[in-house]
Design an enzyme around this catalytic site. Sequence first.
Site, PDB file in Angstrom:
ATOM      1  N   GLY A 252       0.770  -1.248   0.000  1.00 42.67           N
ATOM      2  CA  GLY A 252       0.000   0.000   0.000  1.00 42.67           C
ATOM      3  C   GLY A 252       0.794   1.287   0.000  1.00 42.67           C
ATOM      4  N   GLU A 294       3.883  -7.052   1.931  1.00 44.77           N
ATOM      5  CA  GLU A 294       3.852  -7.399   0.504  1.00 44.77           C
ATOM      6  C   GLU A 294       3.599  -6.167  -0.357  1.00 44.77           C
ATOM      7  OE1 GLU A 294       0.933 -10.609   0.542  1.00 44.77           O
ATOM      8  OE2 GLU A 294      -0.670  -9.183   0.925  1.00 44.77           O
ATOM      9  N   CYS A 365      -9.948   4.526 -29.283  1.00 43.55           N
ATOM     10  CA  CYS A 365     -11.218   5.136 -29.674  1.00 43.55           C
ATOM     11  C   CYS A 365     -12.094   5.403 -28.463  1.00 43.55           C
ATOM     12  CB  CYS A 365     -11.927   4.227 -30.660  1.00 43.55           C
ATOM     13  SG  CYS A 365     -10.936   3.996 -32.121  1.00 43.55           S
ATOM     14  N   GLU A 366     -11.634   6.241 -27.591  1.00 44.39           N
ATOM     15  CA  GLU A 366     -12.380   6.619 -26.386  1.00 44.39           C
ATOM     16  C   GLU A 366     -11.963   8.040 -26.031  1.00 44.39           C
ATOM     17  OE1 GLU A 366     -13.690   4.334 -23.616  1.00 44.39           O
ATOM     18  OE2 GLU A 366     -13.322   2.446 -24.675  1.00 44.39           O
ATOM     19  N   TYR A 394       1.524  -1.564 -12.334  1.00 46.23           N
ATOM     20  CA  TYR A 394       0.131  -1.612 -12.792  1.00 46.23           C
ATOM     21  C   TYR A 394      -0.076  -1.001 -14.177  1.00 46.23           C
ATOM     22  CZ  TYR A 394      -0.582  -2.807  -7.878  1.00 46.23           C
ATOM     23  OH  TYR A 394      -0.505  -3.410  -6.645  1.00 46.23           O
TER      24      TYR A 394
END
Length: 437
Positions: A252, A294, A365-366, A394
């Site tokens: 985190g 972790e 295409c967004e 990520y």
Amino acid sequence: MSFVNQNVKPLNTKRNEAGNLEISGCDLSELAKKYSTPLYVMDEVTLRKMALDYKEAFSIYKNMRMMYASKALMTTAIASIFYNLGFGFDVVSLGEMYILKNAGVDFSHATFNGNNKGKDELEYALENDIARISVDNFYELELLNEIAHEKGKIQKILLRVTPGIECHTHEYIQTGQLDSKFGFDLNMVDEAVSLIIEKYKNIELKGLHAHIGSQIFETQVFEDEIQVLLEEIKRIKDKFNIELNEINVGGGLGVTYVDTDAPPDVYKIADITVKAIKKYCNLYNLKEPILYIEPGRSLVATAGVTLYTIGSSKNIEGIRKYISVDGGMADNPRPSMYSAEYFGEIVNAKTEYIPQKVTVAGKFCESGDILIKDIELNSPKAGDILCIYDTGAYCYSMSSNYNGVLKPAMVLINNGKSDIIVRRQTLEQLIQNDVIV
Ligand code: LLP
């Protein structure tokens, strides 16, 4: 002094004599030429420094198990680097376990997490003698007991609990609050413990696990989490007369994506964590447990950058100028998913500095496919290379083939050397599973 997770850029990032951006002795425009764009670049020096800082910071606690949360970035080469640094692994799927195995990693320091583990996944974990399974719910307890029974094993587990702590991060990456799909609520813990003791003979309960969220800048929440876990251990001890001796506090710790982000450093987190353990063990008269952490993002984010080539642009007079790059939400879905912010820079040398405020758009295409909203870049032109920082975590792991694009390659750089660690996908691979009927 600032630590790796507090920097926007990898260590040893500078303009070289030619005026190009360079990381760890590698000229980024040369890398873009050699490997083409979009390109993920991981700097091994920065990655190792952060990993070693974690190890050193937590060396103040003797019963320490460092794990790397594979979901942040998992490739065979990355797994092997963390393994050689003495890290264990948090894995969440058959695929992540398979990559570990391919990297020659044994599972003696791996924990299998997840809120809906499949039977095939649990079987694979047990066949490979995984050290711990963090059991998330009653369904899984029963399933795991059955599988362990079939295999004639007694599987060591942790119970994943929801500590009821809210941290101030994007709601999609909060996990510790009461209304969460993850883990046992605290009022379910007793039932789980008594089932394990009385019914599930192929399961051995070793401790408790929690993870309160990701990209966290506060420190108090980590102390609160430890308090909750140790309170539970004390309660379980009083009620069931067993003293659990392991806690896994998840990951985190946040990183600096843009200058205004201010995460604590890893030494501070280690200090708070260890002080909290000592304080509550004293208070509740408990033995100091084995501590697992972790982290994922904070180990790899800063070491990674993505290189893009700028193509078209569109100027809407008085409103905004868009410049488009050859990647976007398929290689980095974080801005469109979590409104994540990034910083970037033009890689190639320019004779003068002419700042221009632009919005960096992807090629998908967004309308939401925007990588950076309102950033000042040095007169961006078609053909220029753009470097976006802090894409080590990520991005590759959440990448997709949206719009039929190929997943980019990844290179590992270290002191002037570059090696491909993930090849660019090919068109053949894109259709290899398609079947015509
Ligand atoms: N342990 C558990 C049980 C987790 O669920 C996670 C992350 C971690 C450790 C590692 O957390 P970290 O140190 O990386 O914050 N895709 C999102 C982040 C999702 C995090 C999921 N769990 C993002 O791009 O921001």
